[in-house]
Structure formats: C-alpha cells, structure tokens
Motif scaffolding. Structure first.
Motif, short mmCIF file in Angstrom:
data_model
loop_
_atom_site.label_atom_id
_atom_site.label_comp_id
_atom_site.label_asym_id
_atom_site.label_seq_id
_atom_site.Cartn_x
_atom_site.Cartn_y
_atom_site.Cartn_z
N ALA A 55 9.21 -7.37 8.11
CA ALA A 55 8.33 -6.51 7.31
C ALA A 55 8.26 -5.03 7.86
O ALA A 55 8.33 -4.22 6.81
N ASN A 56 8.55 -4.75 8.98
CA ASN A 56 8.58 -3.30 9.50
C ASN A 56 10.01 -2.70 9.61
O ASN A 56 10.02 -1.54 10.07
N THR A 57 10.95 -3.34 9.18
CA THR A 57 12.19 -2.99 8.89
C THR A 57 12.62 -2.57 7.54
O THR A 57 12.37 -1.47 6.77
N ALA A 58 13.32 -3.62 7.01
CA ALA A 58 13.61 -3.75 5.64
C ALA A 58 12.41 -3.78 4.69
O ALA A 58 12.67 -3.08 3.67
N GLY A 59 11.06 -4.15 5.05
CA GLY A 59 10.08 -3.88 4.29
C GLY A 59 9.53 -2.59 4.33
O GLY A 59 8.30 -2.33 3.46
N ASP A 60 9.82 -1.83 5.11
CA ASP A 60 9.09 -0.65 5.46
C ASP A 60 8.62 0.38 4.11
O ASP A 60 7.58 0.81 4.00
N PRO A 61 9.59 0.59 3.35
CA PRO A 61 9.28 1.26 1.85
C PRO A 61 8.20 0.59 1.39
O PRO A 61 7.66 1.36 0.18
N PHE A 62 7.62 -0.50 1.45
CA PHE A 62 6.76 -1.37 0.47
C PHE A 62 5.42 -1.31 1.26
O PHE A 62 4.48 -2.01 0.81
N THR A 108 9.37 1.16 -5.30
CA THR A 108 8.61 1.27 -4.38
C THR A 108 7.11 1.37 -4.90
O THR A 108 6.16 1.51 -4.12
N HIS A 109 6.95 1.76 -6.19
CA HIS A 109 5.63 1.79 -7.06
C HIS A 109 5.53 0.69 -8.03
O HIS A 109 5.08 1.07 -9.21
N HIS A 155 -3.67 4.64 3.20
CA HIS A 155 -2.62 4.36 2.34
C HIS A 155 -1.39 3.72 2.88
O HIS A 155 -0.54 2.81 2.31
N ASN A 156 -1.05 3.97 4.29
CA ASN A 156 0.06 3.78 4.93
C ASN A 156 -0.16 2.20 5.58
O ASN A 156 0.54 1.55 6.32
N CYS A 157 -1.54 1.91 5.72
CA CYS A 157 -1.97 0.49 6.46
C CYS A 157 -1.14 -0.60 5.66
O CYS A 157 -1.59 -1.04 4.75
N TYR A 166 7.18 -8.88 -1.42
CA TYR A 166 7.27 -7.72 -0.78
C TYR A 166 7.15 -6.44 -1.60
O TYR A 166 6.48 -5.58 -1.36
N PRO A 167 8.07 -6.33 -2.79
CA PRO A 167 8.12 -5.23 -3.64
C PRO A 167 6.71 -5.05 -4.58
O PRO A 167 6.61 -3.95 -5.48
N LEU A 168 5.87 -6.08 -4.53
CA LEU A 168 4.81 -5.98 -5.48
C LEU A 168 3.36 -6.02 -4.94
O LEU A 168 2.60 -5.47 -5.19
N GLY A 169 3.48 -6.96 -3.50
CA GLY A 169 2.22 -6.85 -2.87
C GLY A 169 2.22 -6.58 -1.25
O GLY A 169 1.27 -6.62 -0.62
N GLY A 170 3.24 -5.94 -1.00
CA GLY A 170 3.21 -5.27 0.12
C GLY A 170 4.01 -6.44 1.17
O GLY A 170 4.43 -7.45 0.73
#
Ligand code: SF4
Ligand code: SF4
Length: 345
Positions: free
Chosen positions: A168-175, A11-12, A293-295, A248-252
């Motif tokens: 985006a808001n389910t599986a993608g939430d960690p990113f 996630t980072h 940070h979380n937006c 997703y894992p790199l740019g949100g």
C-alpha cells in the motif's frame, strides 16, 4: 502533457483506473481459483504459482519503494520507513521462506503473526512445526505484538513490517488519496474490522477445542474444517487479495487494512490505550486540508488540527504522510508518556 493527463486519469478514477482495477481483480481471481499461473511459474523455472506471486509482490514493493523514496527524498522518516519495508519484504517475505523450503524446512514467514496469519496459532498446524517456530509464534502474537503496539502504536507493524501495508505504501502510494473520508465509511470500518477480529478469535478458539478433542467428535472436526475453509476463502482470498488490492485504483490502498484486517483491529485497540499519538501545534492550521486528503485511512486530520486537538485514532497506521504534506508543520507523530496522555500537556 499526454503523460500528465494519463497519470491524472489513473489516479482520479478515470477510465484507466477502472481498467487497472479490472485487471487486478482478474489477476487475483486467476491466482486463487485456477492453476494458469503454475504453468507460467514452471516455465520460468520456479516451483509454483505462490513463489511466482511472492516474486512479483516483492518486485512491486521494491519498484514502488524506489518511487516513494525519490518522491519524499527530503523526509528522513519516509526514507527509513520505506527502506525497512523493502528489506522486510525481500528478506522475511520472500527469501527466508523460499530458502527454508529449499532446505526442506517448514516454509515460515517471520514477518506475519496471528491473527493476520491464523495458522500461526492453529494447533493442528503449529504443533507440527519444530519447537523454535512454536515458541516464536506464541511469543510474537501474544507478547511482542501487544507490547510493541502499546509503546509505538500500530505503525511499528502496519507501516514498517507488514507486506500488505508495504504494498500500500510503495506501489500503492499514487492512490492513497482515494480512501473515503465519509462518516458512512467510518461507521462501516468500525463494524467490519471488529467483526473480522471476533470471527478470527472464535475460529482460533474452535481450532484449539477441536484439536483437544481430536478423534472424539468427528462432527466438530468437520465443522472446524469448513469454518477454516470459509474464512480462508472470504477473508484470506477475497477480502485481502481480490478486493483489498483490486480496489487500489478506485477506493485507495488500505481497503483491506482499514476494513477487514484482524491484526490491524487488534493493534488499533492497543494503540488506543498506548503511547502513540499525533500531536497538533496550536493555532497553526490554515485549513488547507492536505492532511485529510492524503490520509490513507480516511481520517479527517484537519478537523483535529483546526480545534488544536492532539489525537489517537485506532485506525491510524502512522504512515506520517499527514505530517509530511502539511505546509505549516502542524502535525507530529510521537510516542508520548502516559502522563502527557492523561494531562494533555
Ligand atoms: S492520520 Fe496521518 S499518520 Fe495516521 S494514517 Fe492518516 S496520514 Fe497516516
Ligand atoms: S495540512 Fe496542516 S495546515 Fe493544512 S489542514 Fe492539515 S494541519 Fe491544517
């Protein structure tokens, strides 16, 4: 300990994030440009690769939705919103279209509208459908979407209905925190999303003109068909799928929604003149920055909170996470009256 280190790496933008991004790119390129997945689908007893993709997409939203509900279990807004997103995907994003197909009816997605689904105002396709579908498409795109956007902002669609936002808001939430907050990203977003909107409107007008003059100007028809193919390839496949999910894992998780989705652009314009806003409680912000940070849309929420400024941003999808993470309860999503918007009280 090892699991924590892996989660942090993933996630980072660590090595595992790059590998996942590579796999997602490869998956989408394979999906759009080869028939490998058709073979897999047939082996599983499904009728084609798009049914398999719809099934995988639905599973991802449901599994991610369960994770999100557990994570934000104390927040009613997040629980209800996530349940609705999962239900819409299961019913309207997968079951109904496949049931219609099974019954030899047009495969129709009632949760997608023009201009996200350009074909739903493409006369060449639309007028081949039964009358109820035609009326639904016209009324939804030209009446319901803008009215709901003016009353509730873009959140009613981008955070409650749309499958892209749903993933985006389910599986993608960690990113979600990976979305760029730079002003260069904001300038790019403003240009790119409105450019795609203009192109989609021009193409729709062209499709109507070409349909009206069908049989008379073969060159116009050929040009329209090429334009549609190019739009389908670059916007429908590359930007929404390959880049939109691959990054997703790199740019949100909202690369597509933020920068390219014509529906988000249109809803953003209605949101700016409508009733939705994020209200800021005065003199409460401690500048921790958790909201920014979380937006997932890269909005610098803290800057508004620090200056006690309630705001409406065209890009805000109303996910509510800024309000959720704020330790001081500074932020509140609301649909306010026009009077409050004007006077600011
Ligand atoms: S400003 Fe808040 S509600 Fe809007 S997109 Fe960002 S986190 Fe979500
Ligand atoms: S999370 Fe709350 S306290 Fe922290 S910067 Fe944002 S508005 Fe201020």
């Amino acid at each position: 300990m090892v699991a924590n280190r892996f989660t942090y790496d993933l996630t980072h933008r660590g090595i595992s994030a790059w590998m996942l991004s590579f796999l997602l790119f490869a998956f989408y390129l394979d999906l759009y440009f080869t028939e490998h997945l058709s073979g897999v689908a047939h082996a599983l007893g499904l009728d084609g690769k798009w049914t398999l993709y719809g099934l995988l997409y639905t599973i991802a939203i449901v599994a991610g939705g369960i994770y999100v509900i557990r994570k934000y279990r104390h927040n009613r807004y997040q629980i209800v919103r996530t349940c609705v997103v999962m239900a819409v995907q299961i019913v309207f994003g997968f079951s109904v279209p496949n049931l219609l197909k099974f019954l030899h009816q047009p495969e129709f997605y009632f949760s997608y509208f023009w201009p996200l689904k350009l074909d739903y105002l493409n006369p060449g396709y639309l007028f081949s459908l039964p009358l109820p579908y035609i009326l639904y498409s016209f009324l939804a795109a030209l009446v319901a979407v803008p009215i709901l956007g003016a009353f509730f902002g873009k959140r009613w669609y981008c955070s409650w209905v749309c499958g892209c936002g749903g993933l985006a808001n389910t599986a993608g939430d960690p990113f979600r925190h990976l979305t760029s907050k730079s002003s260069a990203a904001w300038r790019f977003e403003r240009f790119s999303i409105h450019a795609v909107l203009v192109i989609s409107v021009l193409l729709t007008v062209l499709m109507f003109v070409s349909w009206g003059a069908r049989g008379k100007y073969p060159q116009l028809s050929a040009f329209t068909t090429s334009f549609q193919s190019a739009y389908g390839l670059w916007v429908g496949s590359m930007l929404s799928g390959v880049i939109g999910v691959g990054l997703y894992p790199l740019g949100g998780t909202r690369v597509w929604c933020r920068n390219f989705c014509p529906m988000a652009a249109l809803l953003g314009l209605t949101q700016k003149v409508g009733r939705f806003r994020i209200a800021v409680k005065e003199n409460m912000c401690i500048s921790c920055g958790l909201c920014s940070h979380n937006c997932e849309m890269g909005i610098d929420v803290r800057a508004y909170a620090q200056t006690n400024t309630s705001f409406t941003r065209a890009s805000c999808v109303g996910c509510g996470l800024c309000a959720e993470v704020c330790p001081r309860g500074v932020l509140r999503l609301e649909n306010t009256s026009a009077l409050v918007q004007i006077t600011g009280v």
